[in-house]
Write a protein that holds these residues in place. Structure first.
Motif, PDB file in Angstrom:
ATOM      1  N   VAL A  34       0.877  -1.173   0.000  1.00 54.65           N
ATOM      2  CA  VAL A  34       0.000   0.000   0.000  1.00 54.65           C
ATOM      3  C   VAL A  34       0.915   1.224   0.000  1.00 54.65           C
ATOM      4  O   VAL A  34       1.849   1.302   0.795  1.00 54.65           O
ATOM      5  N   CYS A  35       0.637   2.167  -0.916  1.00 54.17           N
ATOM      6  CA  CYS A  35       1.503   3.341  -1.064  1.00 54.17           C
ATOM      7  C   CYS A  35       0.677   4.603  -0.822  1.00 54.17           C
ATOM      8  O   CYS A  35      -0.520   4.619  -1.069  1.00 54.17           O
ATOM      9  N   ARG A  36       1.358   5.659  -0.399  1.00 60.56           N
ATOM     10  CA  ARG A  36       0.641   6.925  -0.198  1.00 60.56           C
ATOM     11  C   ARG A  36      -0.013   7.414  -1.488  1.00 60.56           C
ATOM     12  O   ARG A  36      -1.062   8.057  -1.457  1.00 60.56           O
ATOM     13  N   THR A  37       0.588   7.081  -2.621  1.00 64.50           N
ATOM     14  CA  THR A  37      -0.022   7.450  -3.905  1.00 64.50           C
ATOM     15  C   THR A  37      -1.430   6.857  -4.029  1.00 64.50           C
ATOM     16  O   THR A  37      -2.327   7.489  -4.585  1.00 64.50           O
ATOM     17  N   ASP A  38      -1.619   5.653  -3.495  1.00 63.31           N
ATOM     18  CA  ASP A  38      -2.955   5.038  -3.539  1.00 63.31           C
ATOM     19  C   ASP A  38      -3.964   5.940  -2.811  1.00 63.31           C
ATOM     20  O   ASP A  38      -5.098   6.115  -3.264  1.00 63.31           O
ATOM     21  N   GLY A  56      -2.957  -0.276  -6.644  1.00 65.53           N
ATOM     22  CA  GLY A  56      -1.860  -1.146  -6.206  1.00 65.53           C
ATOM     23  C   GLY A  56      -0.744  -1.265  -7.215  1.00 65.53           C
ATOM     24  O   GLY A  56      -0.938  -1.821  -8.300  1.00 65.53           O
ATOM     25  N   HIS A  57       0.450  -0.736  -6.863  1.00 67.76           N
ATOM     26  CA  HIS A  57       1.576  -0.757  -7.807  1.00 67.76           C
ATOM     27  C   HIS A  57       2.854  -1.266  -7.139  1.00 67.76           C
ATOM     28  O   HIS A  57       3.951  -0.879  -7.516  1.00 67.76           O
ATOM     29  N   GLN A  58       2.694  -2.104  -6.130  1.00 64.53           N
ATOM     30  CA  GLN A  58       3.868  -2.773  -5.538  1.00 64.53           C
ATOM     31  C   GLN A  58       3.501  -4.246  -5.453  1.00 64.53           C
ATOM     32  O   GLN A  58       3.314  -4.790  -4.372  1.00 64.53           O
ATOM     33  N   LEU A 133       9.162  -2.228  -4.141  1.00 61.15           N
ATOM     34  CA  LEU A 133       8.799  -1.913  -5.522  1.00 61.15           C
ATOM     35  C   LEU A 133       8.355  -0.481  -5.751  1.00 61.15           C
ATOM     36  O   LEU A 133       8.317  -0.015  -6.883  1.00 61.15           O
ATOM     37  N   CYS A 134       7.984   0.242  -4.678  1.00 64.93           N
ATOM     38  CA  CYS A 134       7.786   1.683  -4.852  1.00 64.93           C
ATOM     39  C   CYS A 134       8.482   2.439  -3.728  1.00 64.93           C
ATOM     40  O   CYS A 134       9.311   3.297  -3.976  1.00 64.93           O
ATOM     41  N   ALA A 135       8.142   2.109  -2.493  1.00 59.44           N
ATOM     42  CA  ALA A 135       8.782   2.790  -1.367  1.00 59.44           C
ATOM     43  C   ALA A 135      10.304   2.706  -1.518  1.00 59.44           C
ATOM     44  O   ALA A 135      11.017   3.706  -1.375  1.00 59.44           O
TER      45      ALA A 135
HETATM   46 ZN    ZN Z   1       4.025   4.249  -4.749  1.00 58.43          ZN
END
Ligand code: ZN
Ligand code: ZN
Length: 312
Positions: A34-38, A56-58, A133-135
């Motif tokens: 889970v990313c802040r971008t979400d 979801g991108h990780q 994968l993102c962080a």
């Molecule tokens: Zn992200």
């Protein structure tokens, strides 16, 4: 878990398994960070998502021939524009992003263009690999743009900072973690991970560089005040509240202020080769996929130690 419209909770729905087209992989999702971008997408701050959308991108997933692959934010680029042809595919005018333009990993299955997927390094289980994968990736790109300075300030100690802190110390730097006033848990976490200092307000020493992860524009002048002449302030997030005006004097002395946008495949290859050598240890909290809304709320409250990961 489907986003039907911004500012609404995600809804649990049963949908058909997506079909992989030419050059695409169908992956069974094992974990998705889970990313802040979400949150920015759910909250309507990034306002052009495909709808309905799977966020979801990780994504850590498994292909039908048993390969473990990571699916990041950068899902497709044109390969032809002046950015793509000059090693800057992260800035591609026609780029398509996972969990924004393309359905992502808050699901049991996902489809991804194989050219943008990464092999997952051994030594990381599915849960621990997801935040890389993102962080991890965006943090790594931000760290590169922060330069080689020894004293590094991290503003906002969330998923990305907890990884960057480990990489920076591996490179022999000292980390200073700036958190929100009274966020003693984040400060304790930063110190546990080896930070030289953690607190709210100004760090006790002049910094050589700062990376701002928190989406708060007022941190920009604060970070410029904290960095030495010639130092860089890097804004790592995709969205930030307005930056208050500040006197030119804060930028004077060859200080650099810049943002970091997206990632290139090269960033991914470099960082995923480096992560096992550090070795990065991600702190994750798992949520079952159907509780994605709870996970997003937890992130919104800032009540997270490390990273949140959804498991289908
Ligand atoms: Zn992200
Ligand atoms: Zn392009």
């Amino acid at each position: 878990m489907i986003l039907g419209a911004p500012r609404r909770p995600l809804s649990l729905e049963d949908v058909a398994v997506p079909a992989a087209g030419p050059g695409q992989l169908l992956v069974r999702v094992r974990a998705c960070g889970v990313c802040r971008t979400d949150l920015h997408i759910v909250d309507g701050e990034l306002d052009r998502p495909k709808l309905p959308l799977v966020l979801g991108h990780q994504i850590v997933g498994e292909t039908d021939d048993g390969r473990r692959v990571g699916v990041p934010w950068l899902g497709w680029t044109c390969g032809e524009c002046r950015y793509c042809t000059s090693g800057r595919e992260n800035l591609c005018d026609r780029a398509r992003f996972t969990g924004y333009d393309i359905d992502g990993g808050y699901a049991e299955w996902a489809v991804a263009d194989e050219r943008y997927c990464f092999p997952i390094p051994d030594g990381f289980d599915d849960l621990q690999a997801a935040p890389l994968l993102c962080a991890g990736l965006i943090g790594y790109r931000s760290l590169r743009f922060a330069g080689d300075g020894e004293r590094l300030g991290l503003y906002g100690f969330g998923a990305s900072a907890h990884i960057v802190a480990q990489v920076a110390q591996h490179e022999g730097r000292s980390v200073f973690a700036v958190t929100r006033e009274g966020d003693e848990e984040a400060q304790a976490f930063a110190l546990e991970l080896g930070a030289e200092w953690a607190g709210a307000g100004a760090p006790p020493e002049e910094l050589d560089a700062a990376i701002i992860f928190a989406p708060a524009g007022e941190l920009v002048p604060a970070a410029l005040v904290a960095v030495a002449k010639g130092g860089s302030v890097v804004c790592a997030g995709i969205h930030m509240s307005d930056i208050p005006s500040f006197p030119y004097e804060l930028l004077w002395g060859e200080r650099v202020l810049r943002s970091v946008a997206n990632l290139t495949r090269r960033d991914g290859e470099e960082f995923l080769a480096l992560a096992p050598r550090v070795p990065v240890r991600t702190h994750v909290e798992a949520f079952p996929l159907e509780r994605a809304n709870e996970a997003l709320d937890k992130l919104r409250r800032g009540d997270v130690r490390g990273a949140l990961v959804l498991v289908p």
